[in-house]
Motif scaffolding. Structure first.
Motif, PDB file in Angstrom:
ATOM      1  N   CYS A   1       2.281   1.474   5.347  1.00  0.00           N
ATOM      2  CA  CYS A   1       3.399   1.844   6.221  1.00  0.00           C
ATOM      3  C   CYS A   1       4.732   1.888   5.493  1.00  0.00           C
ATOM      4  O   CYS A   1       5.648   2.575   5.904  1.00  0.00           O
ATOM      5  CB  CYS A   1       3.486   0.858   7.384  1.00  0.00           C
ATOM      6  N   GLY A   2       4.867   1.131   4.425  1.00  0.00           N
ATOM      7  CA  GLY A   2       6.143   1.081   3.702  1.00  0.00           C
ATOM      8  C   GLY A   2       7.234   0.309   4.417  1.00  0.00           C
ATOM      9  O   GLY A   2       8.394   0.339   4.012  1.00  0.00           O
ATOM     10  N   GLU A   3       6.887  -0.398   5.492  1.00  0.00           N
ATOM     11  CA  GLU A   3       7.908  -1.129   6.265  1.00  0.00           C
ATOM     12  C   GLU A   3       7.516  -2.569   6.564  1.00  0.00           C
ATOM     13  O   GLU A   3       8.059  -3.182   7.473  1.00  0.00           O
ATOM     14  CB  GLU A   3       8.161  -0.405   7.597  1.00  0.00           C
ATOM     15  N   GLY A   4       6.534  -3.083   5.864  1.00  0.00           N
ATOM     16  CA  GLY A   4       6.151  -4.482   6.058  1.00  0.00           C
ATOM     17  C   GLY A   4       5.281  -4.740   7.273  1.00  0.00           C
ATOM     18  O   GLY A   4       5.063  -5.896   7.636  1.00  0.00           O
ATOM     19  N   GLU A   5       4.790  -3.690   7.890  1.00  0.00           N
ATOM     20  CA  GLU A   5       4.028  -3.886   9.130  1.00  0.00           C
ATOM     21  C   GLU A   5       2.529  -4.023   8.892  1.00  0.00           C
ATOM     22  O   GLU A   5       1.841  -4.672   9.673  1.00  0.00           O
ATOM     23  CB  GLU A   5       4.255  -2.703  10.079  1.00  0.00           C
TER      24      GLU A   5
ATOM     25  N   GLY B   1       0.589  -4.692   5.850  1.00  0.00           N
ATOM     26  CA  GLY B   1       0.009  -5.667   4.927  1.00  0.00           C
ATOM     27  C   GLY B   1      -0.945  -5.086   3.898  1.00  0.00           C
ATOM     28  O   GLY B   1      -1.556  -5.833   3.132  1.00  0.00           O
TER      29      GLY B   1
ATOM     30  N   SER C   1      -0.184  -6.178   0.312  1.00  0.00           N
ATOM     31  CA  SER C   1      -0.025  -7.616   0.068  1.00  0.00           C
ATOM     32  C   SER C   1      -0.378  -7.990  -1.370  1.00  0.00           C
ATOM     33  O   SER C   1      -1.366  -7.493  -1.914  1.00  0.00           O
ATOM     34  CB  SER C   1      -0.943  -8.408   1.005  1.00  0.00           C
TER      35      SER C   1
ATOM     36  N   VAL D   1       3.112 -11.844  -0.124  1.00  0.00           N
ATOM     37  CA  VAL D   1       4.245 -11.069   0.404  1.00  0.00           C
ATOM     38  C   VAL D   1       3.893  -9.580   0.442  1.00  0.00           C
ATOM     39  O   VAL D   1       2.883  -9.161  -0.107  1.00  0.00           O
ATOM     40  CB  VAL D   1       5.513 -11.277  -0.464  1.00  0.00           C
ATOM     41  N   ASN D   2       4.758  -8.802   1.104  1.00  0.00           N
ATOM     42  CA  ASN D   2       4.572  -7.352   1.150  1.00  0.00           C
ATOM     43  C   ASN D   2       5.275  -6.708  -0.049  1.00  0.00           C
ATOM     44  O   ASN D   2       6.496  -6.795  -0.160  1.00  0.00           O
ATOM     45  CB  ASN D   2       5.195  -6.773   2.428  1.00  0.00           C
TER      46      ASN D   2
ATOM     47  N   CYS E   1       5.941  -3.718  -0.510  1.00  0.00           N
ATOM     48  CA  CYS E   1       6.831  -2.621  -0.104  1.00  0.00           C
ATOM     49  C   CYS E   1       8.219  -3.124   0.267  1.00  0.00           C
ATOM     50  O   CYS E   1       9.164  -2.352   0.337  1.00  0.00           O
ATOM     51  CB  CYS E   1       6.224  -1.831   1.048  1.00  0.00           C
TER      52      CYS E   1
ATOM     53  N   ARG F   1      -5.321 -11.910   2.231  1.00  0.00           N
ATOM     54  CA  ARG F   1      -4.824 -12.795   3.288  1.00  0.00           C
ATOM     55  C   ARG F   1      -5.888 -13.840   3.643  1.00  0.00           C
ATOM     56  O   ARG F   1      -5.568 -15.015   3.854  1.00  0.00           O
ATOM     57  CB  ARG F   1      -4.431 -11.985   4.536  1.00  0.00           C
TER      58      ARG F   1
ATOM     59  N   ASP G   1      -1.785 -11.869  11.333  1.00  0.00           N
ATOM     60  CA  ASP G   1      -0.725 -11.125  12.035  1.00  0.00           C
ATOM     61  C   ASP G   1      -0.011 -10.097  11.168  1.00  0.00           C
ATOM     62  O   ASP G   1       0.624  -9.192  11.695  1.00  0.00           O
ATOM     63  CB  ASP G   1       0.284 -12.080  12.715  1.00  0.00           C
ATOM     64  N   GLY G   2      -0.123 -10.205   9.864  1.00  0.00           N
ATOM     65  CA  GLY G   2       0.584  -9.250   9.011  1.00  0.00           C
ATOM     66  C   GLY G   2      -0.291  -8.155   8.434  1.00  0.00           C
ATOM     67  O   GLY G   2       0.117  -7.445   7.531  1.00  0.00           O
ATOM     68  N   ASN G   3      -1.516  -8.012   8.943  1.00  0.00           N
ATOM     69  CA  ASN G   3      -2.430  -6.996   8.407  1.00  0.00           C
ATOM     70  C   ASN G   3      -2.963  -6.107   9.525  1.00  0.00           C
ATOM     71  O   ASN G   3      -3.500  -6.594  10.507  1.00  0.00           O
ATOM     72  CB  ASN G   3      -3.608  -7.665   7.691  1.00  0.00           C
ATOM     73  N   LEU G   4      -2.806  -4.817   9.340  1.00  0.00           N
ATOM     74  CA  LEU G   4      -3.303  -3.868  10.337  1.00  0.00           C
ATOM     75  C   LEU G   4      -4.515  -3.115   9.782  1.00  0.00           C
ATOM     76  O   LEU G   4      -4.571  -2.785   8.605  1.00  0.00           O
ATOM     77  CB  LEU G   4      -2.222  -2.834  10.693  1.00  0.00           C
TER      78      LEU G   4
ATOM     79  N   LEU H   1      14.581  -2.066   3.167  1.00  0.00           N
ATOM     80  CA  LEU H   1      14.519  -0.924   4.088  1.00  0.00           C
ATOM     81  C   LEU H   1      15.874  -0.232   4.194  1.00  0.00           C
ATOM     82  O   LEU H   1      15.948   0.988   4.278  1.00  0.00           O
ATOM     83  CB  LEU H   1      14.033  -1.376   5.464  1.00  0.00           C
TER      84      LEU H   1
ATOM     85  N   ARG I   1      16.360   2.068   1.415  1.00  0.00           N
ATOM     86  CA  ARG I   1      15.522   3.256   1.497  1.00  0.00           C
ATOM     87  C   ARG I   1      16.087   4.273   2.483  1.00  0.00           C
ATOM     88  O   ARG I   1      16.000   5.471   2.275  1.00  0.00           O
ATOM     89  CB  ARG I   1      14.127   2.832   1.931  1.00  0.00           C
TER      90      ARG I   1
ATOM     91  N   SER J   1       5.496 -11.479  10.398  1.00  0.00           N
ATOM     92  CA  SER J   1       4.111 -11.804  10.053  1.00  0.00           C
ATOM     93  C   SER J   1       4.144 -12.865   8.964  1.00  0.00           C
ATOM     94  O   SER J   1       5.211 -13.175   8.413  1.00  0.00           O
ATOM     95  CB  SER J   1       3.421 -10.564   9.508  1.00  0.00           C
TER      96      SER J   1
ATOM     97  N   GLN K   1       3.271 -12.653   5.861  1.00  0.00           N
ATOM     98  CA  GLN K   1       3.830 -12.114   4.621  1.00  0.00           C
ATOM     99  C   GLN K   1       5.353 -11.970   4.715  1.00  0.00           C
ATOM    100  O   GLN K   1       6.072 -12.209   3.743  1.00  0.00           O
ATOM    101  CB  GLN K   1       3.201 -10.751   4.293  1.00  0.00           C
TER     102      GLN K   1
END
Lengths: 147, 268
Positions: free
Chosen positions: A38-42, A44, A47, A55-56, A58, A105, A126-129, B33, B36, B96, B98
Motif C-alpha cells: 500500500c505504501g502507507e503503512g496499512e 504490512g 515489514s 516496522v513498515n 514504506c 509478524r 493488526d498491521g498485516n492485510l 507520507l 511523498r 498497528s 508495526q
C-alpha cells in the motif's frame, strides 16, 4: 547522502536522497521478500526488523537506518522454518504477496512469547492485510506452529 | 533536500532557529507520507536520536512522557498501565503493531490531526506539553496548544515532553471506525471522573480535541437527561461531515458513547 547499515548481517552502503524510502533501498539491495504494497503503512507487506523492532519499510526514511541492523525474511530462514512449514501445511497462502510480512509478524509475536489463542493472534496481526481474505488459515497456521 | 541530524536538544533548537520551516523527523510515520504527497520540504531535521526526549518517569503525582516515547513503549509500560489506564487503553487502539513501533507521542501531538485519538485522551487527562526553543522551555496546556485544523502554537520550537496528572476515579475510552483495527476514528470519546468532576474530550468531533465544558458542567450538576446531553454535545463540538462519516452520525455516536460511559465506566 551516504547511508551505511547492515542488512541480514552484511554491510551495505547507499548513496541516496534523505527522503528515500527504506522499502526501495532494501529491494534494490536484493531483498525482494520486502513487498511494496500500500505504501502507507496499512498492509504490512513491507515489514522488516530495524534494531529488533518490526516496522513498515514504506514509512521509514533512509536516515533512520544509518548504523542500524536491518533484518528481512531472507536473513531469518532458519528461525522462521517452522512458521513457514505451518503456513504451507495449513494452506495459509493464496497469491503469496502478503506472506513474508505475515511470517515476520508471526515470528516477532511468537518469539516474544505471544499467547496461542485465536483472539490474541488476530489482535497481533493488526498491521498485516491479506487481500485474498485468507486470515482464517493464517491464524490457524500460527496457532499450530511447532515449537 | 537539506538533511540535518541533531544529536542533543541544544543542537536541535539551534537548527530549528536557523531553519524554522524545517520538517522534524522522529518516528517518520507521518513525515514519510507528508514528504511523498506534499511539495518538497527544503530541510529535514532528524531528532530521533535525542536521549533527552525518551523515557517515562513519575514525580509529584504527575507522569512525564518523553516526546520520543513510541506508542508500543507507552502500551507496554507497567507504570502507564497502572497510573494512566485511559492512556494505555487509547494506545491499544492506535495504528498497528508495526506503526506503534515507530510512531511517537510527540509526533502525534505535533501532527495535530483532528482524528488523533491520543491527543483527545491527553486533553481529557489535562495534559501539559513542554516546548523547547533556543530561548528556553515553556509549558502549555495541551488544549490551548491547538489553534484550528492542523494548526499548533509551535513557534520555532519542538515538543520535548507531555506531563499528565496521574489518573484517579472512573474513566471511559472508546473509538468507533470502519473496522476494529488500524482504524482512523470516526469518533472517539475519552472521559474521566475524579475529585475535580467530569473531564470529557473527543477526536474527530472538531478541528482539534477540546474539553466538552458545557457537557461537563451539566453532568457535574447531576443532569443526565438525554435531550440536555445532546444539546450540550452540539454546543461543545464542531464535527465536519467528511468522507469518513456525516456530522449527524458523529454526533449520534458521541451521544451513545457518553451514555455508555455514564452507565458502564471503568474504575481506577
Amino acid at each position: 547522502m551516504q547511508i551505511t547499515c547492515t542488512i541480514n548481517g552484511k554491510v551495505h552502503r547507499f548513496d541516496c536522497a534523505p527522503e528515500s524510502r527504506v522499502l526501495d533501498l532494501v529491494r534494490e539491495a536484493g531483498m525482494t521478500s520486502v513487498k511494496a504494497g500500500c505504501g502507507e503503512g496499512e498492509c504490512g507487506a513491507c515489514s522488516l526488523f530495524v534494531n529488533g523492532r518490526l516496522v513498515n519499510a514504506c514509512l521509514l526514511l533512509a536516515p533512520q537506518i544509518q548504523d542500524a541492523e536491518v533484518v528481512t525474511l531472507e536473513g531469518l530462514q532458519e528461525e522462521t522454518a517452522a512458521i513457514r512449514e505451518s503456513f504451507a501445511e495449513h494452506g495459509a497462502v493464496q497469491c503469496g504477496f502478503c506472506t513474508p510480512g505475515f511470517v515476520l509478524r508471526a515470528y516477532d509475536y511468537l518469539s516474544h512469547g505471544g499467547e496461542r489463542s485465536e483472539e490474541a493472534i488476530k489482535a497481533a496481526l493488526d498491521g498485516n492485510l491479506c487481500r485474498c481474505t485468507g486470515y482464517r488459515k493464517i491464524v490457524e497456521a500460527i496457532v499450530k506452529v511447532k515449537s | 533536500m537539506n538533511y540535518l541530524r541533531a544529536t542533543n536538544l541544544g543542537e536541535a533548537t539551534a537548527l530549528l532557529a536557523r531553519y524554522p520551516e524545517a520538517l522534524l523527523l522522529c518516528g517518520s510515520t507521518d513525515a514519510a507520507l507528508q514528504l511523498r504527497h506534499a511539495a518538497a520540504t527544503a530541510t529535514l531535521i532528524d531528532i530521533h536520536a535525542l536521549e533527552e526526549l525518551k523515557g517515562v518517569s513519575v514525580e509529584d503525582g504527575h507522569m512525564r512522557i518523553g516526546a520520543l516515547v513510541t506508542l508500543n513503549e507507552l502500551l507496554r509500560s507497567d507504570v502507564v498501565r497502572a497510573s494512566l489506564p485511559l492512556l494505555a487503553a487509547c494506545a491499544e487502539t492506535f495504528g498497528s503493531h508495526q506503526i506503534r513501533n515507530l510512531a511517537t507521542v510527540g509526533g502525534n501531538i505535533a501532527n495535530a490531526s483532528p482524528a488523533a485519538d491520543l491527543t483527545a485522551a491527553l486533553v481529557a487527562l489535562e495534559a501539559t506539553v513542554t516546548l523547547a526553543s533556543q530561548e528556553g522551555e515553556r509549558s502549555v496546556p495541551l488544549e490551548a496548544f491547538y489553534c484550528g485544523y492542523k494548526c499548533t502554537k509551535l513557534d520555532h520550537e519542538l515538543i520535548t515532553a507531555v506531563t499528565v496528572p496521574l489518573q484517579t476515579g472512573e474513566w471511559y475510552y472508546r473509538k468507533a471506525g470502519m473496522r476494529e483495527r488500524l482504524n482512523i476514528a470516526k469518533v472517539s470519546i475519552a472521559l474521566t471522573q475524579g475529585h475535580g468532576g467530569f473531564r470529557i474530550s473527543g477526536a474527530s468531533l472538531g478541528p482539534n480535541p477540546v474539553r466538552f465544558r458545557t457537557l461537563e458542567a451539566l453532568l457535574d450538576g447531576g443532569v443526565y437527561d438525554d435531550a440536555a446531553i445532546k444539546e450540550a454535545l452540539e454546543s461543545d463540538t464542531d464535527p465536519s461531515g467528511g468522507h469518513r462519516s456525516t456530522k449527524a452520525y458523529r454526533l449520534r455516536v458521541a451521544f451513545n458513547m457518553i451514555k455508555e460511559a455514564l452507565s458502564q465506566p471503568e474504575e481506577r
